[in-house]
Design a protein around this motif. Structure first.
Motif, mmCIF file in Angstrom:
data_model
loop_
_atom_site.group_PDB
_atom_site.id
_atom_site.type_symbol
_atom_site.label_atom_id
_atom_site.label_comp_id
_atom_site.label_asym_id
_atom_site.label_seq_id
_atom_site.Cartn_x
_atom_site.Cartn_y
_atom_site.Cartn_z
ATOM 1 N N ALA A 160 0.830 -1.205 0.000
ATOM 2 C CA ALA A 160 0.000 0.000 0.000
ATOM 3 C C ALA A 160 0.866 1.256 0.000
ATOM 4 O O ALA A 160 0.538 2.251 -0.664
ATOM 5 N N ASN A 161 1.979 1.227 0.722
ATOM 6 C CA ASN A 161 2.902 2.359 0.683
ATOM 7 C C ASN A 161 3.483 2.542 -0.713
ATOM 8 O O ASN A 161 3.645 3.676 -1.198
ATOM 9 N N ALA A 162 3.797 1.439 -1.370
ATOM 10 C CA ALA A 162 4.315 1.526 -2.741
ATOM 11 C C ALA A 162 3.281 2.157 -3.665
ATOM 12 O O ALA A 162 3.625 2.920 -4.577
ATOM 13 N N LEU A 163 2.016 1.851 -3.421
ATOM 14 C CA LEU A 163 0.938 2.460 -4.180
ATOM 15 C C LEU A 163 0.975 3.977 -4.055
ATOM 16 O O LEU A 163 0.892 4.705 -5.057
ATOM 17 N N MET A 164 1.136 4.483 -2.827
ATOM 18 C CA MET A 164 1.194 5.920 -2.629
ATOM 19 C C MET A 164 2.403 6.531 -3.335
ATOM 20 O O MET A 164 2.318 7.608 -3.935
ATOM 21 N N ASP A 165 3.530 5.835 -3.291
ATOM 22 C CA ASP A 165 4.722 6.340 -3.968
ATOM 23 C C ASP A 165 4.495 6.450 -5.474
ATOM 24 O O ASP A 165 4.913 7.428 -6.112
ATOM 25 N N VAL A 166 3.836 5.450 -6.044
ATOM 26 C CA VAL A 166 3.596 5.458 -7.493
ATOM 27 C C VAL A 166 2.608 6.552 -7.891
ATOM 28 O O VAL A 166 2.756 7.188 -8.940
ATOM 29 N N LEU A 167 1.619 6.799 -7.051
ATOM 30 C CA LEU A 167 0.599 7.796 -7.394
ATOM 31 C C LEU A 167 0.998 9.219 -7.025
ATOM 32 O O LEU A 167 0.523 10.174 -7.651
ATOM 33 N N MET A 168 1.850 9.382 -5.990
ATOM 34 C CA MET A 168 2.107 10.716 -5.469
ATOM 35 C C MET A 168 3.573 11.113 -5.419
ATOM 36 O O MET A 168 3.889 12.268 -5.160
ATOM 37 N N GLY A 169 4.480 10.198 -5.639
ATOM 38 C CA GLY A 169 5.893 10.494 -5.467
ATOM 39 C C GLY A 169 6.525 11.139 -6.695
ATOM 40 O O GLY A 169 5.847 11.580 -7.623
ATOM 41 N N ALA A 179 -0.157 3.273 -13.234
ATOM 42 C CA ALA A 179 0.137 2.925 -11.842
ATOM 43 C C ALA A 179 -0.032 1.434 -11.607
ATOM 44 O O ALA A 179 0.799 0.787 -10.948
ATOM 45 N N ALA A 180 -1.113 0.851 -12.146
ATOM 46 C CA ALA A 180 -1.351 -0.579 -11.967
ATOM 47 C C ALA A 180 -0.235 -1.401 -12.602
ATOM 48 O O ALA A 180 0.218 -2.400 -12.025
ATOM 49 N N THR A 181 0.213 -0.992 -13.762
ATOM 50 C CA THR A 181 1.299 -1.701 -14.440
ATOM 51 C C THR A 181 2.573 -1.671 -13.601
ATOM 52 O O THR A 181 3.259 -2.688 -13.446
ATOM 53 N N ARG A 182 2.903 -0.515 -13.061
ATOM 54 C CA ARG A 182 4.116 -0.398 -12.244
ATOM 55 C C ARG A 182 4.042 -1.281 -11.001
ATOM 56 O O ARG A 182 5.059 -1.808 -10.543
ATOM 57 N N LEU A 183 2.852 -1.419 -10.446
ATOM 58 C CA LEU A 183 2.687 -2.203 -9.224
ATOM 59 C C LEU A 183 2.410 -3.682 -9.500
ATOM 60 O O LEU A 183 2.307 -4.478 -8.569
ATOM 61 N N ALA A 184 2.262 -4.028 -10.784
ATOM 62 C CA ALA A 184 1.979 -5.408 -11.194
ATOM 63 C C ALA A 184 0.673 -5.915 -10.588
ATOM 64 O O ALA A 184 0.592 -7.055 -10.099
ATOM 65 N N VAL A 185 -0.343 -5.046 -10.594
ATOM 66 C CA VAL A 185 -1.684 -5.435 -10.144
ATOM 67 C C VAL A 185 -2.685 -4.993 -11.210
ATOM 68 O O VAL A 185 -2.366 -4.223 -12.119
ATOM 69 N N VAL A 187 -6.100 -2.949 -12.499
ATOM 70 C CA VAL A 187 -6.680 -1.647 -12.160
ATOM 71 C C VAL A 187 -7.731 -1.812 -11.066
ATOM 72 O O VAL A 187 -7.843 -0.976 -10.156
ATOM 73 N N ARG A 188 -8.494 -2.912 -11.112
ATOM 74 C CA ARG A 188 -9.506 -3.151 -10.085
ATOM 75 C C ARG A 188 -8.864 -3.331 -8.715
ATOM 76 O O ARG A 188 -9.355 -2.806 -7.711
ATOM 77 N N THR A 189 -7.748 -4.053 -8.648
ATOM 78 C CA THR A 189 -7.036 -4.210 -7.375
ATOM 79 C C THR A 189 -6.507 -2.863 -6.894
ATOM 80 O O THR A 189 -6.572 -2.542 -5.696
ATOM 81 N N LEU A 190 -5.988 -2.084 -7.812
ATOM 82 C CA LEU A 190 -5.513 -0.741 -7.475
ATOM 83 C C LEU A 190 -6.642 0.082 -6.864
ATOM 84 O O LEU A 190 -6.451 0.777 -5.852
ATOM 85 N N GLN A 191 -7.823 0.011 -7.449
ATOM 86 C CA GLN A 191 -8.963 0.764 -6.932
ATOM 87 C C GLN A 191 -9.327 0.320 -5.528
ATOM 88 O O GLN A 191 -9.628 1.149 -4.656
ATOM 89 N N ARG A 192 -9.311 -0.981 -5.292
ATOM 90 C CA ARG A 192 -9.618 -1.482 -3.947
ATOM 91 C C ARG A 192 -8.582 -1.004 -2.936
ATOM 92 O O ARG A 192 -8.925 -0.653 -1.796
ATOM 93 N N MET A 193 -7.331 -0.976 -3.336
ATOM 94 C CA MET A 193 -6.267 -0.558 -2.423
ATOM 95 C C MET A 193 -6.405 0.913 -2.043
ATOM 96 O O MET A 193 -6.279 1.265 -0.861
ATOM 97 N N THR A 194 -6.661 1.771 -3.016
ATOM 98 C CA THR A 194 -6.780 3.195 -2.690
ATOM 99 C C THR A 194 -8.028 3.462 -1.861
ATOM 100 O O THR A 194 -8.015 4.299 -0.951
ATOM 101 N N HIS A 195 -9.114 2.744 -2.148
ATOM 102 C CA HIS A 195 -10.330 2.919 -1.358
ATOM 103 C C HIS A 195 -10.083 2.495 0.079
ATOM 104 O O HIS A 195 -10.523 3.183 1.022
ATOM 105 N N ARG A 196 -9.362 1.403 0.274
ATOM 106 C CA ARG A 196 -9.124 0.872 1.619
ATOM 107 C C ARG A 196 -8.177 1.750 2.424
ATOM 108 O O ARG A 196 -8.332 1.906 3.644
#
Length: 262
Positions: A160-169, A179-185, A187-196
């Motif tokens: 989840a921290n890596a997600l923030m780095d990819v979206l905001m760093g 962002a999903a490609t960089r995190l290897a997830v 887009v739906r998983t990415l959406q769940r992570m940011t919502h959570r």
């Protein structure tokens, strides 16, 4: 750490303001600590206008501890008298220990009232009253409290921290798909992570970061034309940048450049 004035619309109007890095024990939990201190003449006020980061903040002042959610609009606070606050811009790994539903806090806040939180407030109040080095001491006690509250940071929290780095760093992704490609997830998983962990969609977080950076560059680089700023930040065109500015800030980029430069 990014420029300390990013997100602040009119830095010249700020009272004393500091951003401090998180100590080692809180490095996975806090992006940075921010500390305003003010002493306003009687009968006067200082309006601080911001476009906040799409993240949660835990804020301690002399009376309360408040958990503030991610925001989708510009906001302001009118400072009067004298005072201070110590805020922690939370990384996703810290959020679950403080809220099980960040989306319920979007554009809002909640005062936390527990014995543990009261102990945090008292420790920060004591640190802020102790003269030279008070900010560093306040950050140290805040960090220790947060590290104890969160406990061990596990692999999902680090993702989840890596997600923030990819979206905001630095060199942040321009689209949720990137962002999903960089995190290897997916887009739906990415959406769940940011919502959570934030309560917003990835697209909303990207829009907020772009607008923050656009406002900073419009203000601080008067020789750079708006079309170039729009292109570099991934806006479709200059008109799209102007629409974003008007929708969130209530002012066109050219007008903001003039007012902010005064």
């Amino acid at each position: 750490m990014v420029d300390p004035t990013r997100g602040v619309l009119y830095p010249a109007r700020l009272p004393e303001f500091h951003r401090l890095p998180a100590p080692v024990e809180a490095a996975e939990l806090v992006a940075w600590f921010w500390i305003p201190e003010w002493d306003i003449d009687p009968g006067r006020s200082s309006r601080q206008e911001i476009v906040a980061y799409p993240a949660l903040n835990l804020v301690v002042d002399a009376e309360t501890v408040t958990l503030s959610g991610a925001s989708t609009r510009a906001s302001h606070r009118d400072l009067r008298g004298n005072g201070w606050a110590v805020g922690a811009l939370l990384r996703p790994a810290a959020v679950a220990a403080l809220s099980d539903d960040p989306s319920s806090l979007v554009d809002g806040e909640r005062v936390l009232v527990t014995a543990s939180v009261a102990a945090l407030r008292d420790a920060v109040v004591e640190a802020m009253a102790t003269g030279d080095g008070h900010r560093e001491r306040a950050v140290a006690v805040f960090s220790r409290w947060l590290a104890e509250r969160v406990g061990q940071v596990d692999a999902p929290a680090r993702q989840a921290n890596a997600l923030m780095d990819v979206l905001m760093g630095d060199d942040a992704a321009l689209t949720p798909e990137e962002a999903a490609t960089r995190l290897a997830v997916s887009v739906r998983t990415l959406q769940r992570m940011t919502h959570r962990h934030v309560g917003l969609s990835p697209a909303a977080m990207i829009r907020r970061r772009r607008l923050q950076e656009a406002a900073q560059r419009v203000r601080d680089e008067p020789g750079l034309d708006l079309a170039s700023i729009a292109a570099e930040l991934g806006y479709a065109d200059h008109a799209h940048l102007t629409r974003d500015f008007r929708a969130v800030l209530g002012i066109a980029p050219r007008a903001y450049r003039t007012v902010a430069g005064d």
